[in-house]
Design a protein around this motif. Structure first.
Motif, PDB file in Angstrom:
ATOM      1  N   ILE A   8       0.759  -0.982  -0.374  1.00  0.00           N
ATOM      2  CA  ILE A   8      -0.056   0.419   0.096  1.00  0.00           C
ATOM      3  C   ILE A   8       0.851   1.634   0.009  1.00  0.00           C
ATOM      4  CG2 ILE A   8      -1.797  -1.083   0.869  1.00  0.00           C
ATOM      5  CD1 ILE A   8      -1.381  -0.066   3.317  1.00  0.00           C
ATOM      6  N   LYS A   9       0.210   2.644  -0.219  1.00  0.00           N
ATOM      7  CA  LYS A   9       1.403   4.119  -0.638  1.00  0.00           C
ATOM      8  C   LYS A   9       0.764   4.472   0.385  1.00  0.00           C
ATOM      9  CE  LYS A   9       0.619   3.901  -6.005  1.00  0.00           C
ATOM     10  NZ  LYS A   9       0.338   4.142  -7.150  1.00  0.00           N
ATOM     11  N   PRO A  10       1.677   5.563   0.512  1.00  0.00           N
ATOM     12  CA  PRO A  10       1.698   6.447   1.606  1.00  0.00           C
ATOM     13  C   PRO A  10       0.504   6.612   1.943  1.00  0.00           C
ATOM     14  CG  PRO A  10       3.774   6.316   0.948  1.00  0.00           C
ATOM     15  CD  PRO A  10       3.302   5.610   0.093  1.00  0.00           C
ATOM     16  N   PHE A  11      -0.120   6.818   3.385  1.00  0.00           N
ATOM     17  CA  PHE A  11      -1.388   7.893   2.778  1.00  0.00           C
ATOM     18  C   PHE A  11      -1.494   8.954   4.578  1.00  0.00           C
ATOM     19  CE2 PHE A  11      -3.680   3.832   3.888  1.00  0.00           C
ATOM     20  CZ  PHE A  11      -3.812   4.654   4.819  1.00  0.00           C
ATOM     21  N   THR A  12      -2.441   9.820   4.814  1.00  0.00           N
ATOM     22  CA  THR A  12      -3.115   9.998   5.881  1.00  0.00           C
ATOM     23  C   THR A  12      -3.576  10.923   5.720  1.00  0.00           C
ATOM     24  OG1 THR A  12      -0.867  10.921   6.456  1.00  0.00           O
ATOM     25  CG2 THR A  12      -2.249  11.729   7.811  1.00  0.00           C
ATOM     26  N   ALA A  13      -5.088  10.372   6.508  1.00  0.00           N
ATOM     27  CA  ALA A  13      -6.794  10.726   6.478  1.00  0.00           C
ATOM     28  C   ALA A  13      -7.571  10.674   7.120  1.00  0.00           C
ATOM     29  CB  ALA A  13      -7.013   9.583   5.178  1.00  0.00           C
ATOM     30  N   GLN A  14      -7.902  11.966   7.413  1.00  0.00           N
ATOM     31  CA  GLN A  14      -9.123  11.992   8.354  1.00  0.00           C
ATOM     32  C   GLN A  14     -10.264  11.223   8.615  1.00  0.00           C
ATOM     33  OE1 GLN A  14      -7.942  14.586  11.096  1.00  0.00           O
ATOM     34  NE2 GLN A  14      -6.278  14.342   9.384  1.00  0.00           N
ATOM     35  N   VAL A  24      -5.429   8.734  10.457  1.00  0.00           N
ATOM     36  CA  VAL A  24      -5.221   7.417  10.108  1.00  0.00           C
ATOM     37  C   VAL A  24      -4.135   7.296   9.053  1.00  0.00           C
ATOM     38  CG1 VAL A  24      -5.398   5.086   9.117  1.00  0.00           C
ATOM     39  CG2 VAL A  24      -7.781   6.693  10.171  1.00  0.00           C
ATOM     40  N   THR A  25      -2.805   6.975   9.240  1.00  0.00           N
ATOM     41  CA  THR A  25      -2.055   6.542   7.806  1.00  0.00           C
ATOM     42  C   THR A  25      -1.256   5.725   8.132  1.00  0.00           C
ATOM     43  OG1 THR A  25       0.053   6.049   9.719  1.00  0.00           O
ATOM     44  CG2 THR A  25      -0.362   8.551   9.539  1.00  0.00           C
ATOM     45  N   ASP A  26      -0.637   4.780   6.312  1.00  0.00           N
ATOM     46  CA  ASP A  26      -0.797   3.883   6.122  1.00  0.00           C
ATOM     47  C   ASP A  26      -0.056   2.780   6.676  1.00  0.00           C
ATOM     48  OD1 ASP A  26       2.418   4.438   4.718  1.00  0.00           O
ATOM     49  OD2 ASP A  26       1.671   5.650   5.123  1.00  0.00           O
TER      50      ASP A  26
END
Length: 187
Positions: A8-14, A24-26
């Motif tokens: 999975i690729k890096p992400f940061t989300a609410q 939430v992050t990867d």
């Protein structure tokens, strides 16, 4: 290109979960099995039936060490409003990721071109963050949590038993196969 076998690729989300907003992050995903369950939009038709089905089976996923992340391009605020107003969505205890920027949706390659909405995509991710299962259905085809549970059990089984595979309709406890030259042409 298939995403199976890729990280999975890096992400940061609410996100919204159990009355709280969180990030939430990867990195948070790694270390346990996860299901990313993409759907087009909050306050729609097929989506709440799918999410309610997942909510009804969430305890079973948890007992298997699986975390669920539902994802749409709505905001985490919209997820809270939907959770507070819909009896079906009010059952949800798993994390509802808001992805208005489309980063997560694009990372999993399920963004509908020109629409800003996610396709109905289901991804099973192993504890190392590697995608083991991909399923994408059309707009009107709802998914089934029991079938997803069966597929996750199969993915977990083959991860724990290298050299074995699960045949069609395999259910936990049933016989598996050990691919070899001896089986060629005999199944």
């Amino acid at each position: 290109m298939s995403l199976i076998g890729t990280s999975i690729k890096p992400f940061t989300a609410q996100a919204y979960r159990e009355g709280k907003f969180l990030t939430v992050t990867d990195v948070d995903v790694k270390g346990k099995w996860a299901v990313f369950f993409f759907y087009p939009a909050d306050f729609t038709f097929v989506c709440p039936t799918e999410l309610e089905d997942l909510a009804d089976n969430y305890d079973t996923f948890q007992k298997m060490g699986v975390e669920i992340y539902s994802v749409s391009t709505d905001t985490h605020f919209s997820h809270k409003a939907w959770h507070d107003t819909s009896p079906a969505i009010g059952k949800i205890n798993f994390t509802m990721i808001g992805d208005p920027s489309g980063v997560v949706t694009n990372n999993f390659e399920v963004m509908r071109a020109g629409q800003g909405l996610a396709d109905r995509g289901t991804f099973v991710v192993d504890p190392e963050g590697v995608i083991q299962l991909v399923e994408i259905t059309s707009e009107g085809v709802g998914r089934n949590a029991m079938e997803l549970l069966r597929k996750v059990k199969a993915a977990q089984y083959i991860a724990a038993h290298p050299g074995e595979v699960c045949p069609a309709k395999w259910e936990e406890g049933e016989e598996t196969l050990a691919p070899s030259l001896d089986l060629v042409g005999k199944i």
